[in-house]
Design an enzyme around this catalytic site. Structure first.
Site, mmCIF file in Angstrom:
data_model
loop_
_atom_site.group_PDB
_atom_site.id
_atom_site.type_symbol
_atom_site.label_atom_id
_atom_site.label_comp_id
_atom_site.label_asym_id
_atom_site.label_seq_id
_atom_site.Cartn_x
_atom_site.Cartn_y
_atom_site.Cartn_z
ATOM 1 N N TYR A 48 0.919 -1.029 0.026
ATOM 2 C CA TYR A 48 -0.026 -0.127 0.106
ATOM 3 C C TYR A 48 0.724 1.212 0.008
ATOM 4 C CZ TYR A 48 -3.795 -3.285 1.558
ATOM 5 O OH TYR A 48 -4.659 -4.085 1.732
ATOM 6 N N HIS A 106 0.334 -11.653 1.731
ATOM 7 C CA HIS A 106 -0.453 -10.943 1.164
ATOM 8 C C HIS A 106 -1.357 -11.742 0.063
ATOM 9 C CE1 HIS A 106 -1.673 -6.667 0.114
ATOM 10 N NE2 HIS A 106 -2.376 -7.245 -0.159
HETATM 11 P P1 NDP Z 1 -14.309 -1.288 1.280
HETATM 12 O O1 NDP Z 1 -15.360 -2.217 1.198
HETATM 13 O O2 NDP Z 1 -13.969 -1.025 2.819
HETATM 14 O O3 NDP Z 1 -14.960 0.194 0.685
HETATM 15 C C1 NDP Z 1 -13.935 1.367 0.686
HETATM 16 C C2 NDP Z 1 -14.913 2.289 -0.089
HETATM 17 O O4 NDP Z 1 -16.250 2.550 0.209
HETATM 18 C C3 NDP Z 1 -14.235 3.542 -0.246
HETATM 19 O O5 NDP Z 1 -14.366 4.081 -1.517
HETATM 20 C C4 NDP Z 1 -14.889 4.533 0.861
HETATM 21 O O6 NDP Z 1 -15.045 5.875 0.094
HETATM 22 C C5 NDP Z 1 -16.325 3.909 0.717
HETATM 23 N N1 NDP Z 1 -17.127 4.078 1.889
HETATM 24 C C6 NDP Z 1 -16.538 3.603 3.176
HETATM 25 N N2 NDP Z 1 -17.531 3.866 4.151
HETATM 26 C C7 NDP Z 1 -18.647 4.203 3.363
HETATM 27 C C8 NDP Z 1 -19.819 4.696 4.040
HETATM 28 N N3 NDP Z 1 -20.449 4.447 5.259
HETATM 29 N N4 NDP Z 1 -20.827 5.194 3.094
HETATM 30 C C9 NDP Z 1 -20.366 5.172 1.794
HETATM 31 N N5 NDP Z 1 -19.134 4.719 1.089
HETATM 32 C C10 NDP Z 1 -18.254 4.192 2.129
HETATM 33 O O7 NDP Z 1 -12.939 -1.470 0.452
HETATM 34 P P2 NDP Z 1 -11.479 -1.642 0.548
HETATM 35 O O8 NDP Z 1 -11.140 -2.425 -0.629
HETATM 36 O O9 NDP Z 1 -10.868 -0.341 1.014
HETATM 37 O O10 NDP Z 1 -11.459 -2.780 1.714
HETATM 38 C C11 NDP Z 1 -11.138 -2.453 2.952
HETATM 39 C C12 NDP Z 1 -9.465 -2.784 3.385
HETATM 40 O O11 NDP Z 1 -9.560 -4.207 3.357
HETATM 41 C C13 NDP Z 1 -8.494 -1.912 2.644
HETATM 42 O O12 NDP Z 1 -8.384 -0.667 3.236
HETATM 43 C C14 NDP Z 1 -7.363 -2.729 3.141
HETATM 44 O O13 NDP Z 1 -6.929 -2.581 4.265
HETATM 45 C C15 NDP Z 1 -8.164 -4.403 3.090
HETATM 46 N N6 NDP Z 1 -7.892 -4.991 1.832
HETATM 47 C C16 NDP Z 1 -6.984 -6.028 1.690
HETATM 48 C C17 NDP Z 1 -6.794 -6.739 0.517
HETATM 49 C C18 NDP Z 1 -6.073 -7.923 0.375
HETATM 50 O O14 NDP Z 1 -5.425 -8.398 -0.491
HETATM 51 N N7 NDP Z 1 -5.599 -8.447 1.643
HETATM 52 C C19 NDP Z 1 -7.549 -6.309 -0.763
HETATM 53 C C20 NDP Z 1 -8.428 -5.139 -0.496
HETATM 54 C C21 NDP Z 1 -8.427 -4.478 0.732
HETATM 55 P P3 NDP Z 1 -14.356 6.941 0.950
HETATM 56 O O15 NDP Z 1 -12.907 6.787 1.366
HETATM 57 O O16 NDP Z 1 -14.205 8.263 -0.140
HETATM 58 O O17 NDP Z 1 -15.123 7.603 1.906
#
Ligand code: NDP
Length: 281
Positions: A48, A106
């Site tokens: 990241y 990962h």
């Molecule tokens: P999420 O499902 O957590 O969604 C994040 C998105 O949702 C962002 O665009 C955010 O926008 C939006 N959002 C968050 N809260 C709200 C809300 N209450 N209402 C409306 N929109 C909302 O996706 P991620 O892919 O980020 O997954 C979460 C975490 O999981 C990552 O940050 C990471 O730490 C981990 N991860 C791990 C992976 C792996 O391979 N191990 C792969 C992908 C993720 P905004 O920021 O603009 O609010």
């Protein structure tokens, strides 16, 4: 905050804050906001490119290190015993801490066996309080779990209301490994916020569809780490411990499961080639 006990006795918060796609410039502010809201678990990764931001927030936040729960992940290009070992030291340096609470492989690619050995060593040396995996599908998970000394404490996978991982949840129980959901909000796609079942259920509780989607996973014992750069959404996503979904509501949400990925299938070679290409691997 609710906690879950990992298979080595370590307590992990059921809700954390993820920093995937949080820019290095914004990361410190975002993590400080999240900690001020009440989050204590932070999920980052070498890939990241924002471990330094998390580290700065750890130092500045005013919360004792032992009250925080920090996760990082060893990236594919750092796979293999020697490289993984060096990369763990680098992560600790960037995070400005002597240990992480959870260290994950990962992706199930490259020399993940060598990586896991380096992680077992880090665990024994007190540099990681728990170790585990991410994106390991059942057969690959079983390979590591069966033939290594330390059982993975966690397997972090894509999981949300549209991809609920029912079979994987059951399988992980055999090894007392906790499932942790990435993209628990399906990456904020509109569908999650307009889905009739989630909208109706959220109205019943005076909550939002996002809160219902997170609560659903928590009630199945799945750890969640939603990401948001907006403090008001961090607060929204944090307030999920003051209501419960009924059995009937849980069943209706269970029916939303399509049992397939929205983002990435780690068993699909073509799809993985494309992802690796994006990372110049
Ligand atoms: P999420 O499902 O957590 O969604 C994040 C998105 O949702 C962002 O665009 C955010 O926008 C939006 N959002 C968050 N809260 C709200 C809300 N209450 N209402 C409306 N929109 C909302 O996706 P991620 O892919 O980020 O997954 C979460 C975490 O999981 C990552 O940050 C990471 O730490 C981990 N991860 C791990 C992976 C792996 O391979 N191990 C792969 C992908 C993720 P905004 O920021 O603009 O609010």
């Amino acid at each position: 905050m609710e906690y879950t006990k990992l298979n080595n006795g370590v307590e992990m918060p059921m809700l954390g804050y993820g920093v995937f796609l949080v820019s290095p410039q914004e990361c410190e502010r975002c993590v400080l906001d999240a900690i001020s809201v009440g989050y204590r678990s932070i999920d980052t990764a070498q890939a990241y490119f924002n471990e330094e931001g998390v580290g700065n927030a750890i130092v500045k936040c005013g919360v004792a290190r032992e009250d925080l729960f920090i996760t990082t992940k060893v990236w594919i290009t750092n796979a293999g015993y020697e490289k993984a070992k060096a990369s763990i030291e680098e992560s600790l340096q960037k995070l400005q801490t002597d240990y992480v609470d959870l260290l994950l492989v990962h992706q199930p690619y490259n020399d993940f066996y060598g990586t896991y050995r380096a992680m077992e060593e880090a665990y024994k040396q007190g540099k990681a309080r728990a170790i585990g995996l991410s994106n390991f599908y059942a057969a690959r998970f079983m390979d590591i779990a069966k033939f290594n000394e330390i059982k993975p404490a966690v397997n972090q996978l894509e999981a949300h209301v549209f991809h609920q991982r029912k079979e994987m949840r059951k399988y992980l129980e055999r090894y007392d490994t906790k499932m942790e959901a990435w993209s628990s909000l399906a990456r904020g796609g509109d569908e999650l916020f307009t889905n009739a079942v989630l909208v109706e259920t959220s109205k019943q509780h005076g909550k939002t569809p996002a809160q219902v989607a997170l609560r659903f996973l928590i009630q199945h014992g799945v750890i969640v780490i939603p990401k948001s750069s907006h403090k008001e959404r961090m607060i929204e996503n944090f307030n999920i411990f003051d209501f419960s979904l009924t059995q009937d509501e849980m069943q209706k949400i269970e029916a939303l499961d399509r049992a397939t990925t929205l983002f990435m299938n780690h068993q699909d070679a073509e799809a993985m080639e494309n992802i690796f290409a994006r990372f110049k691997i």
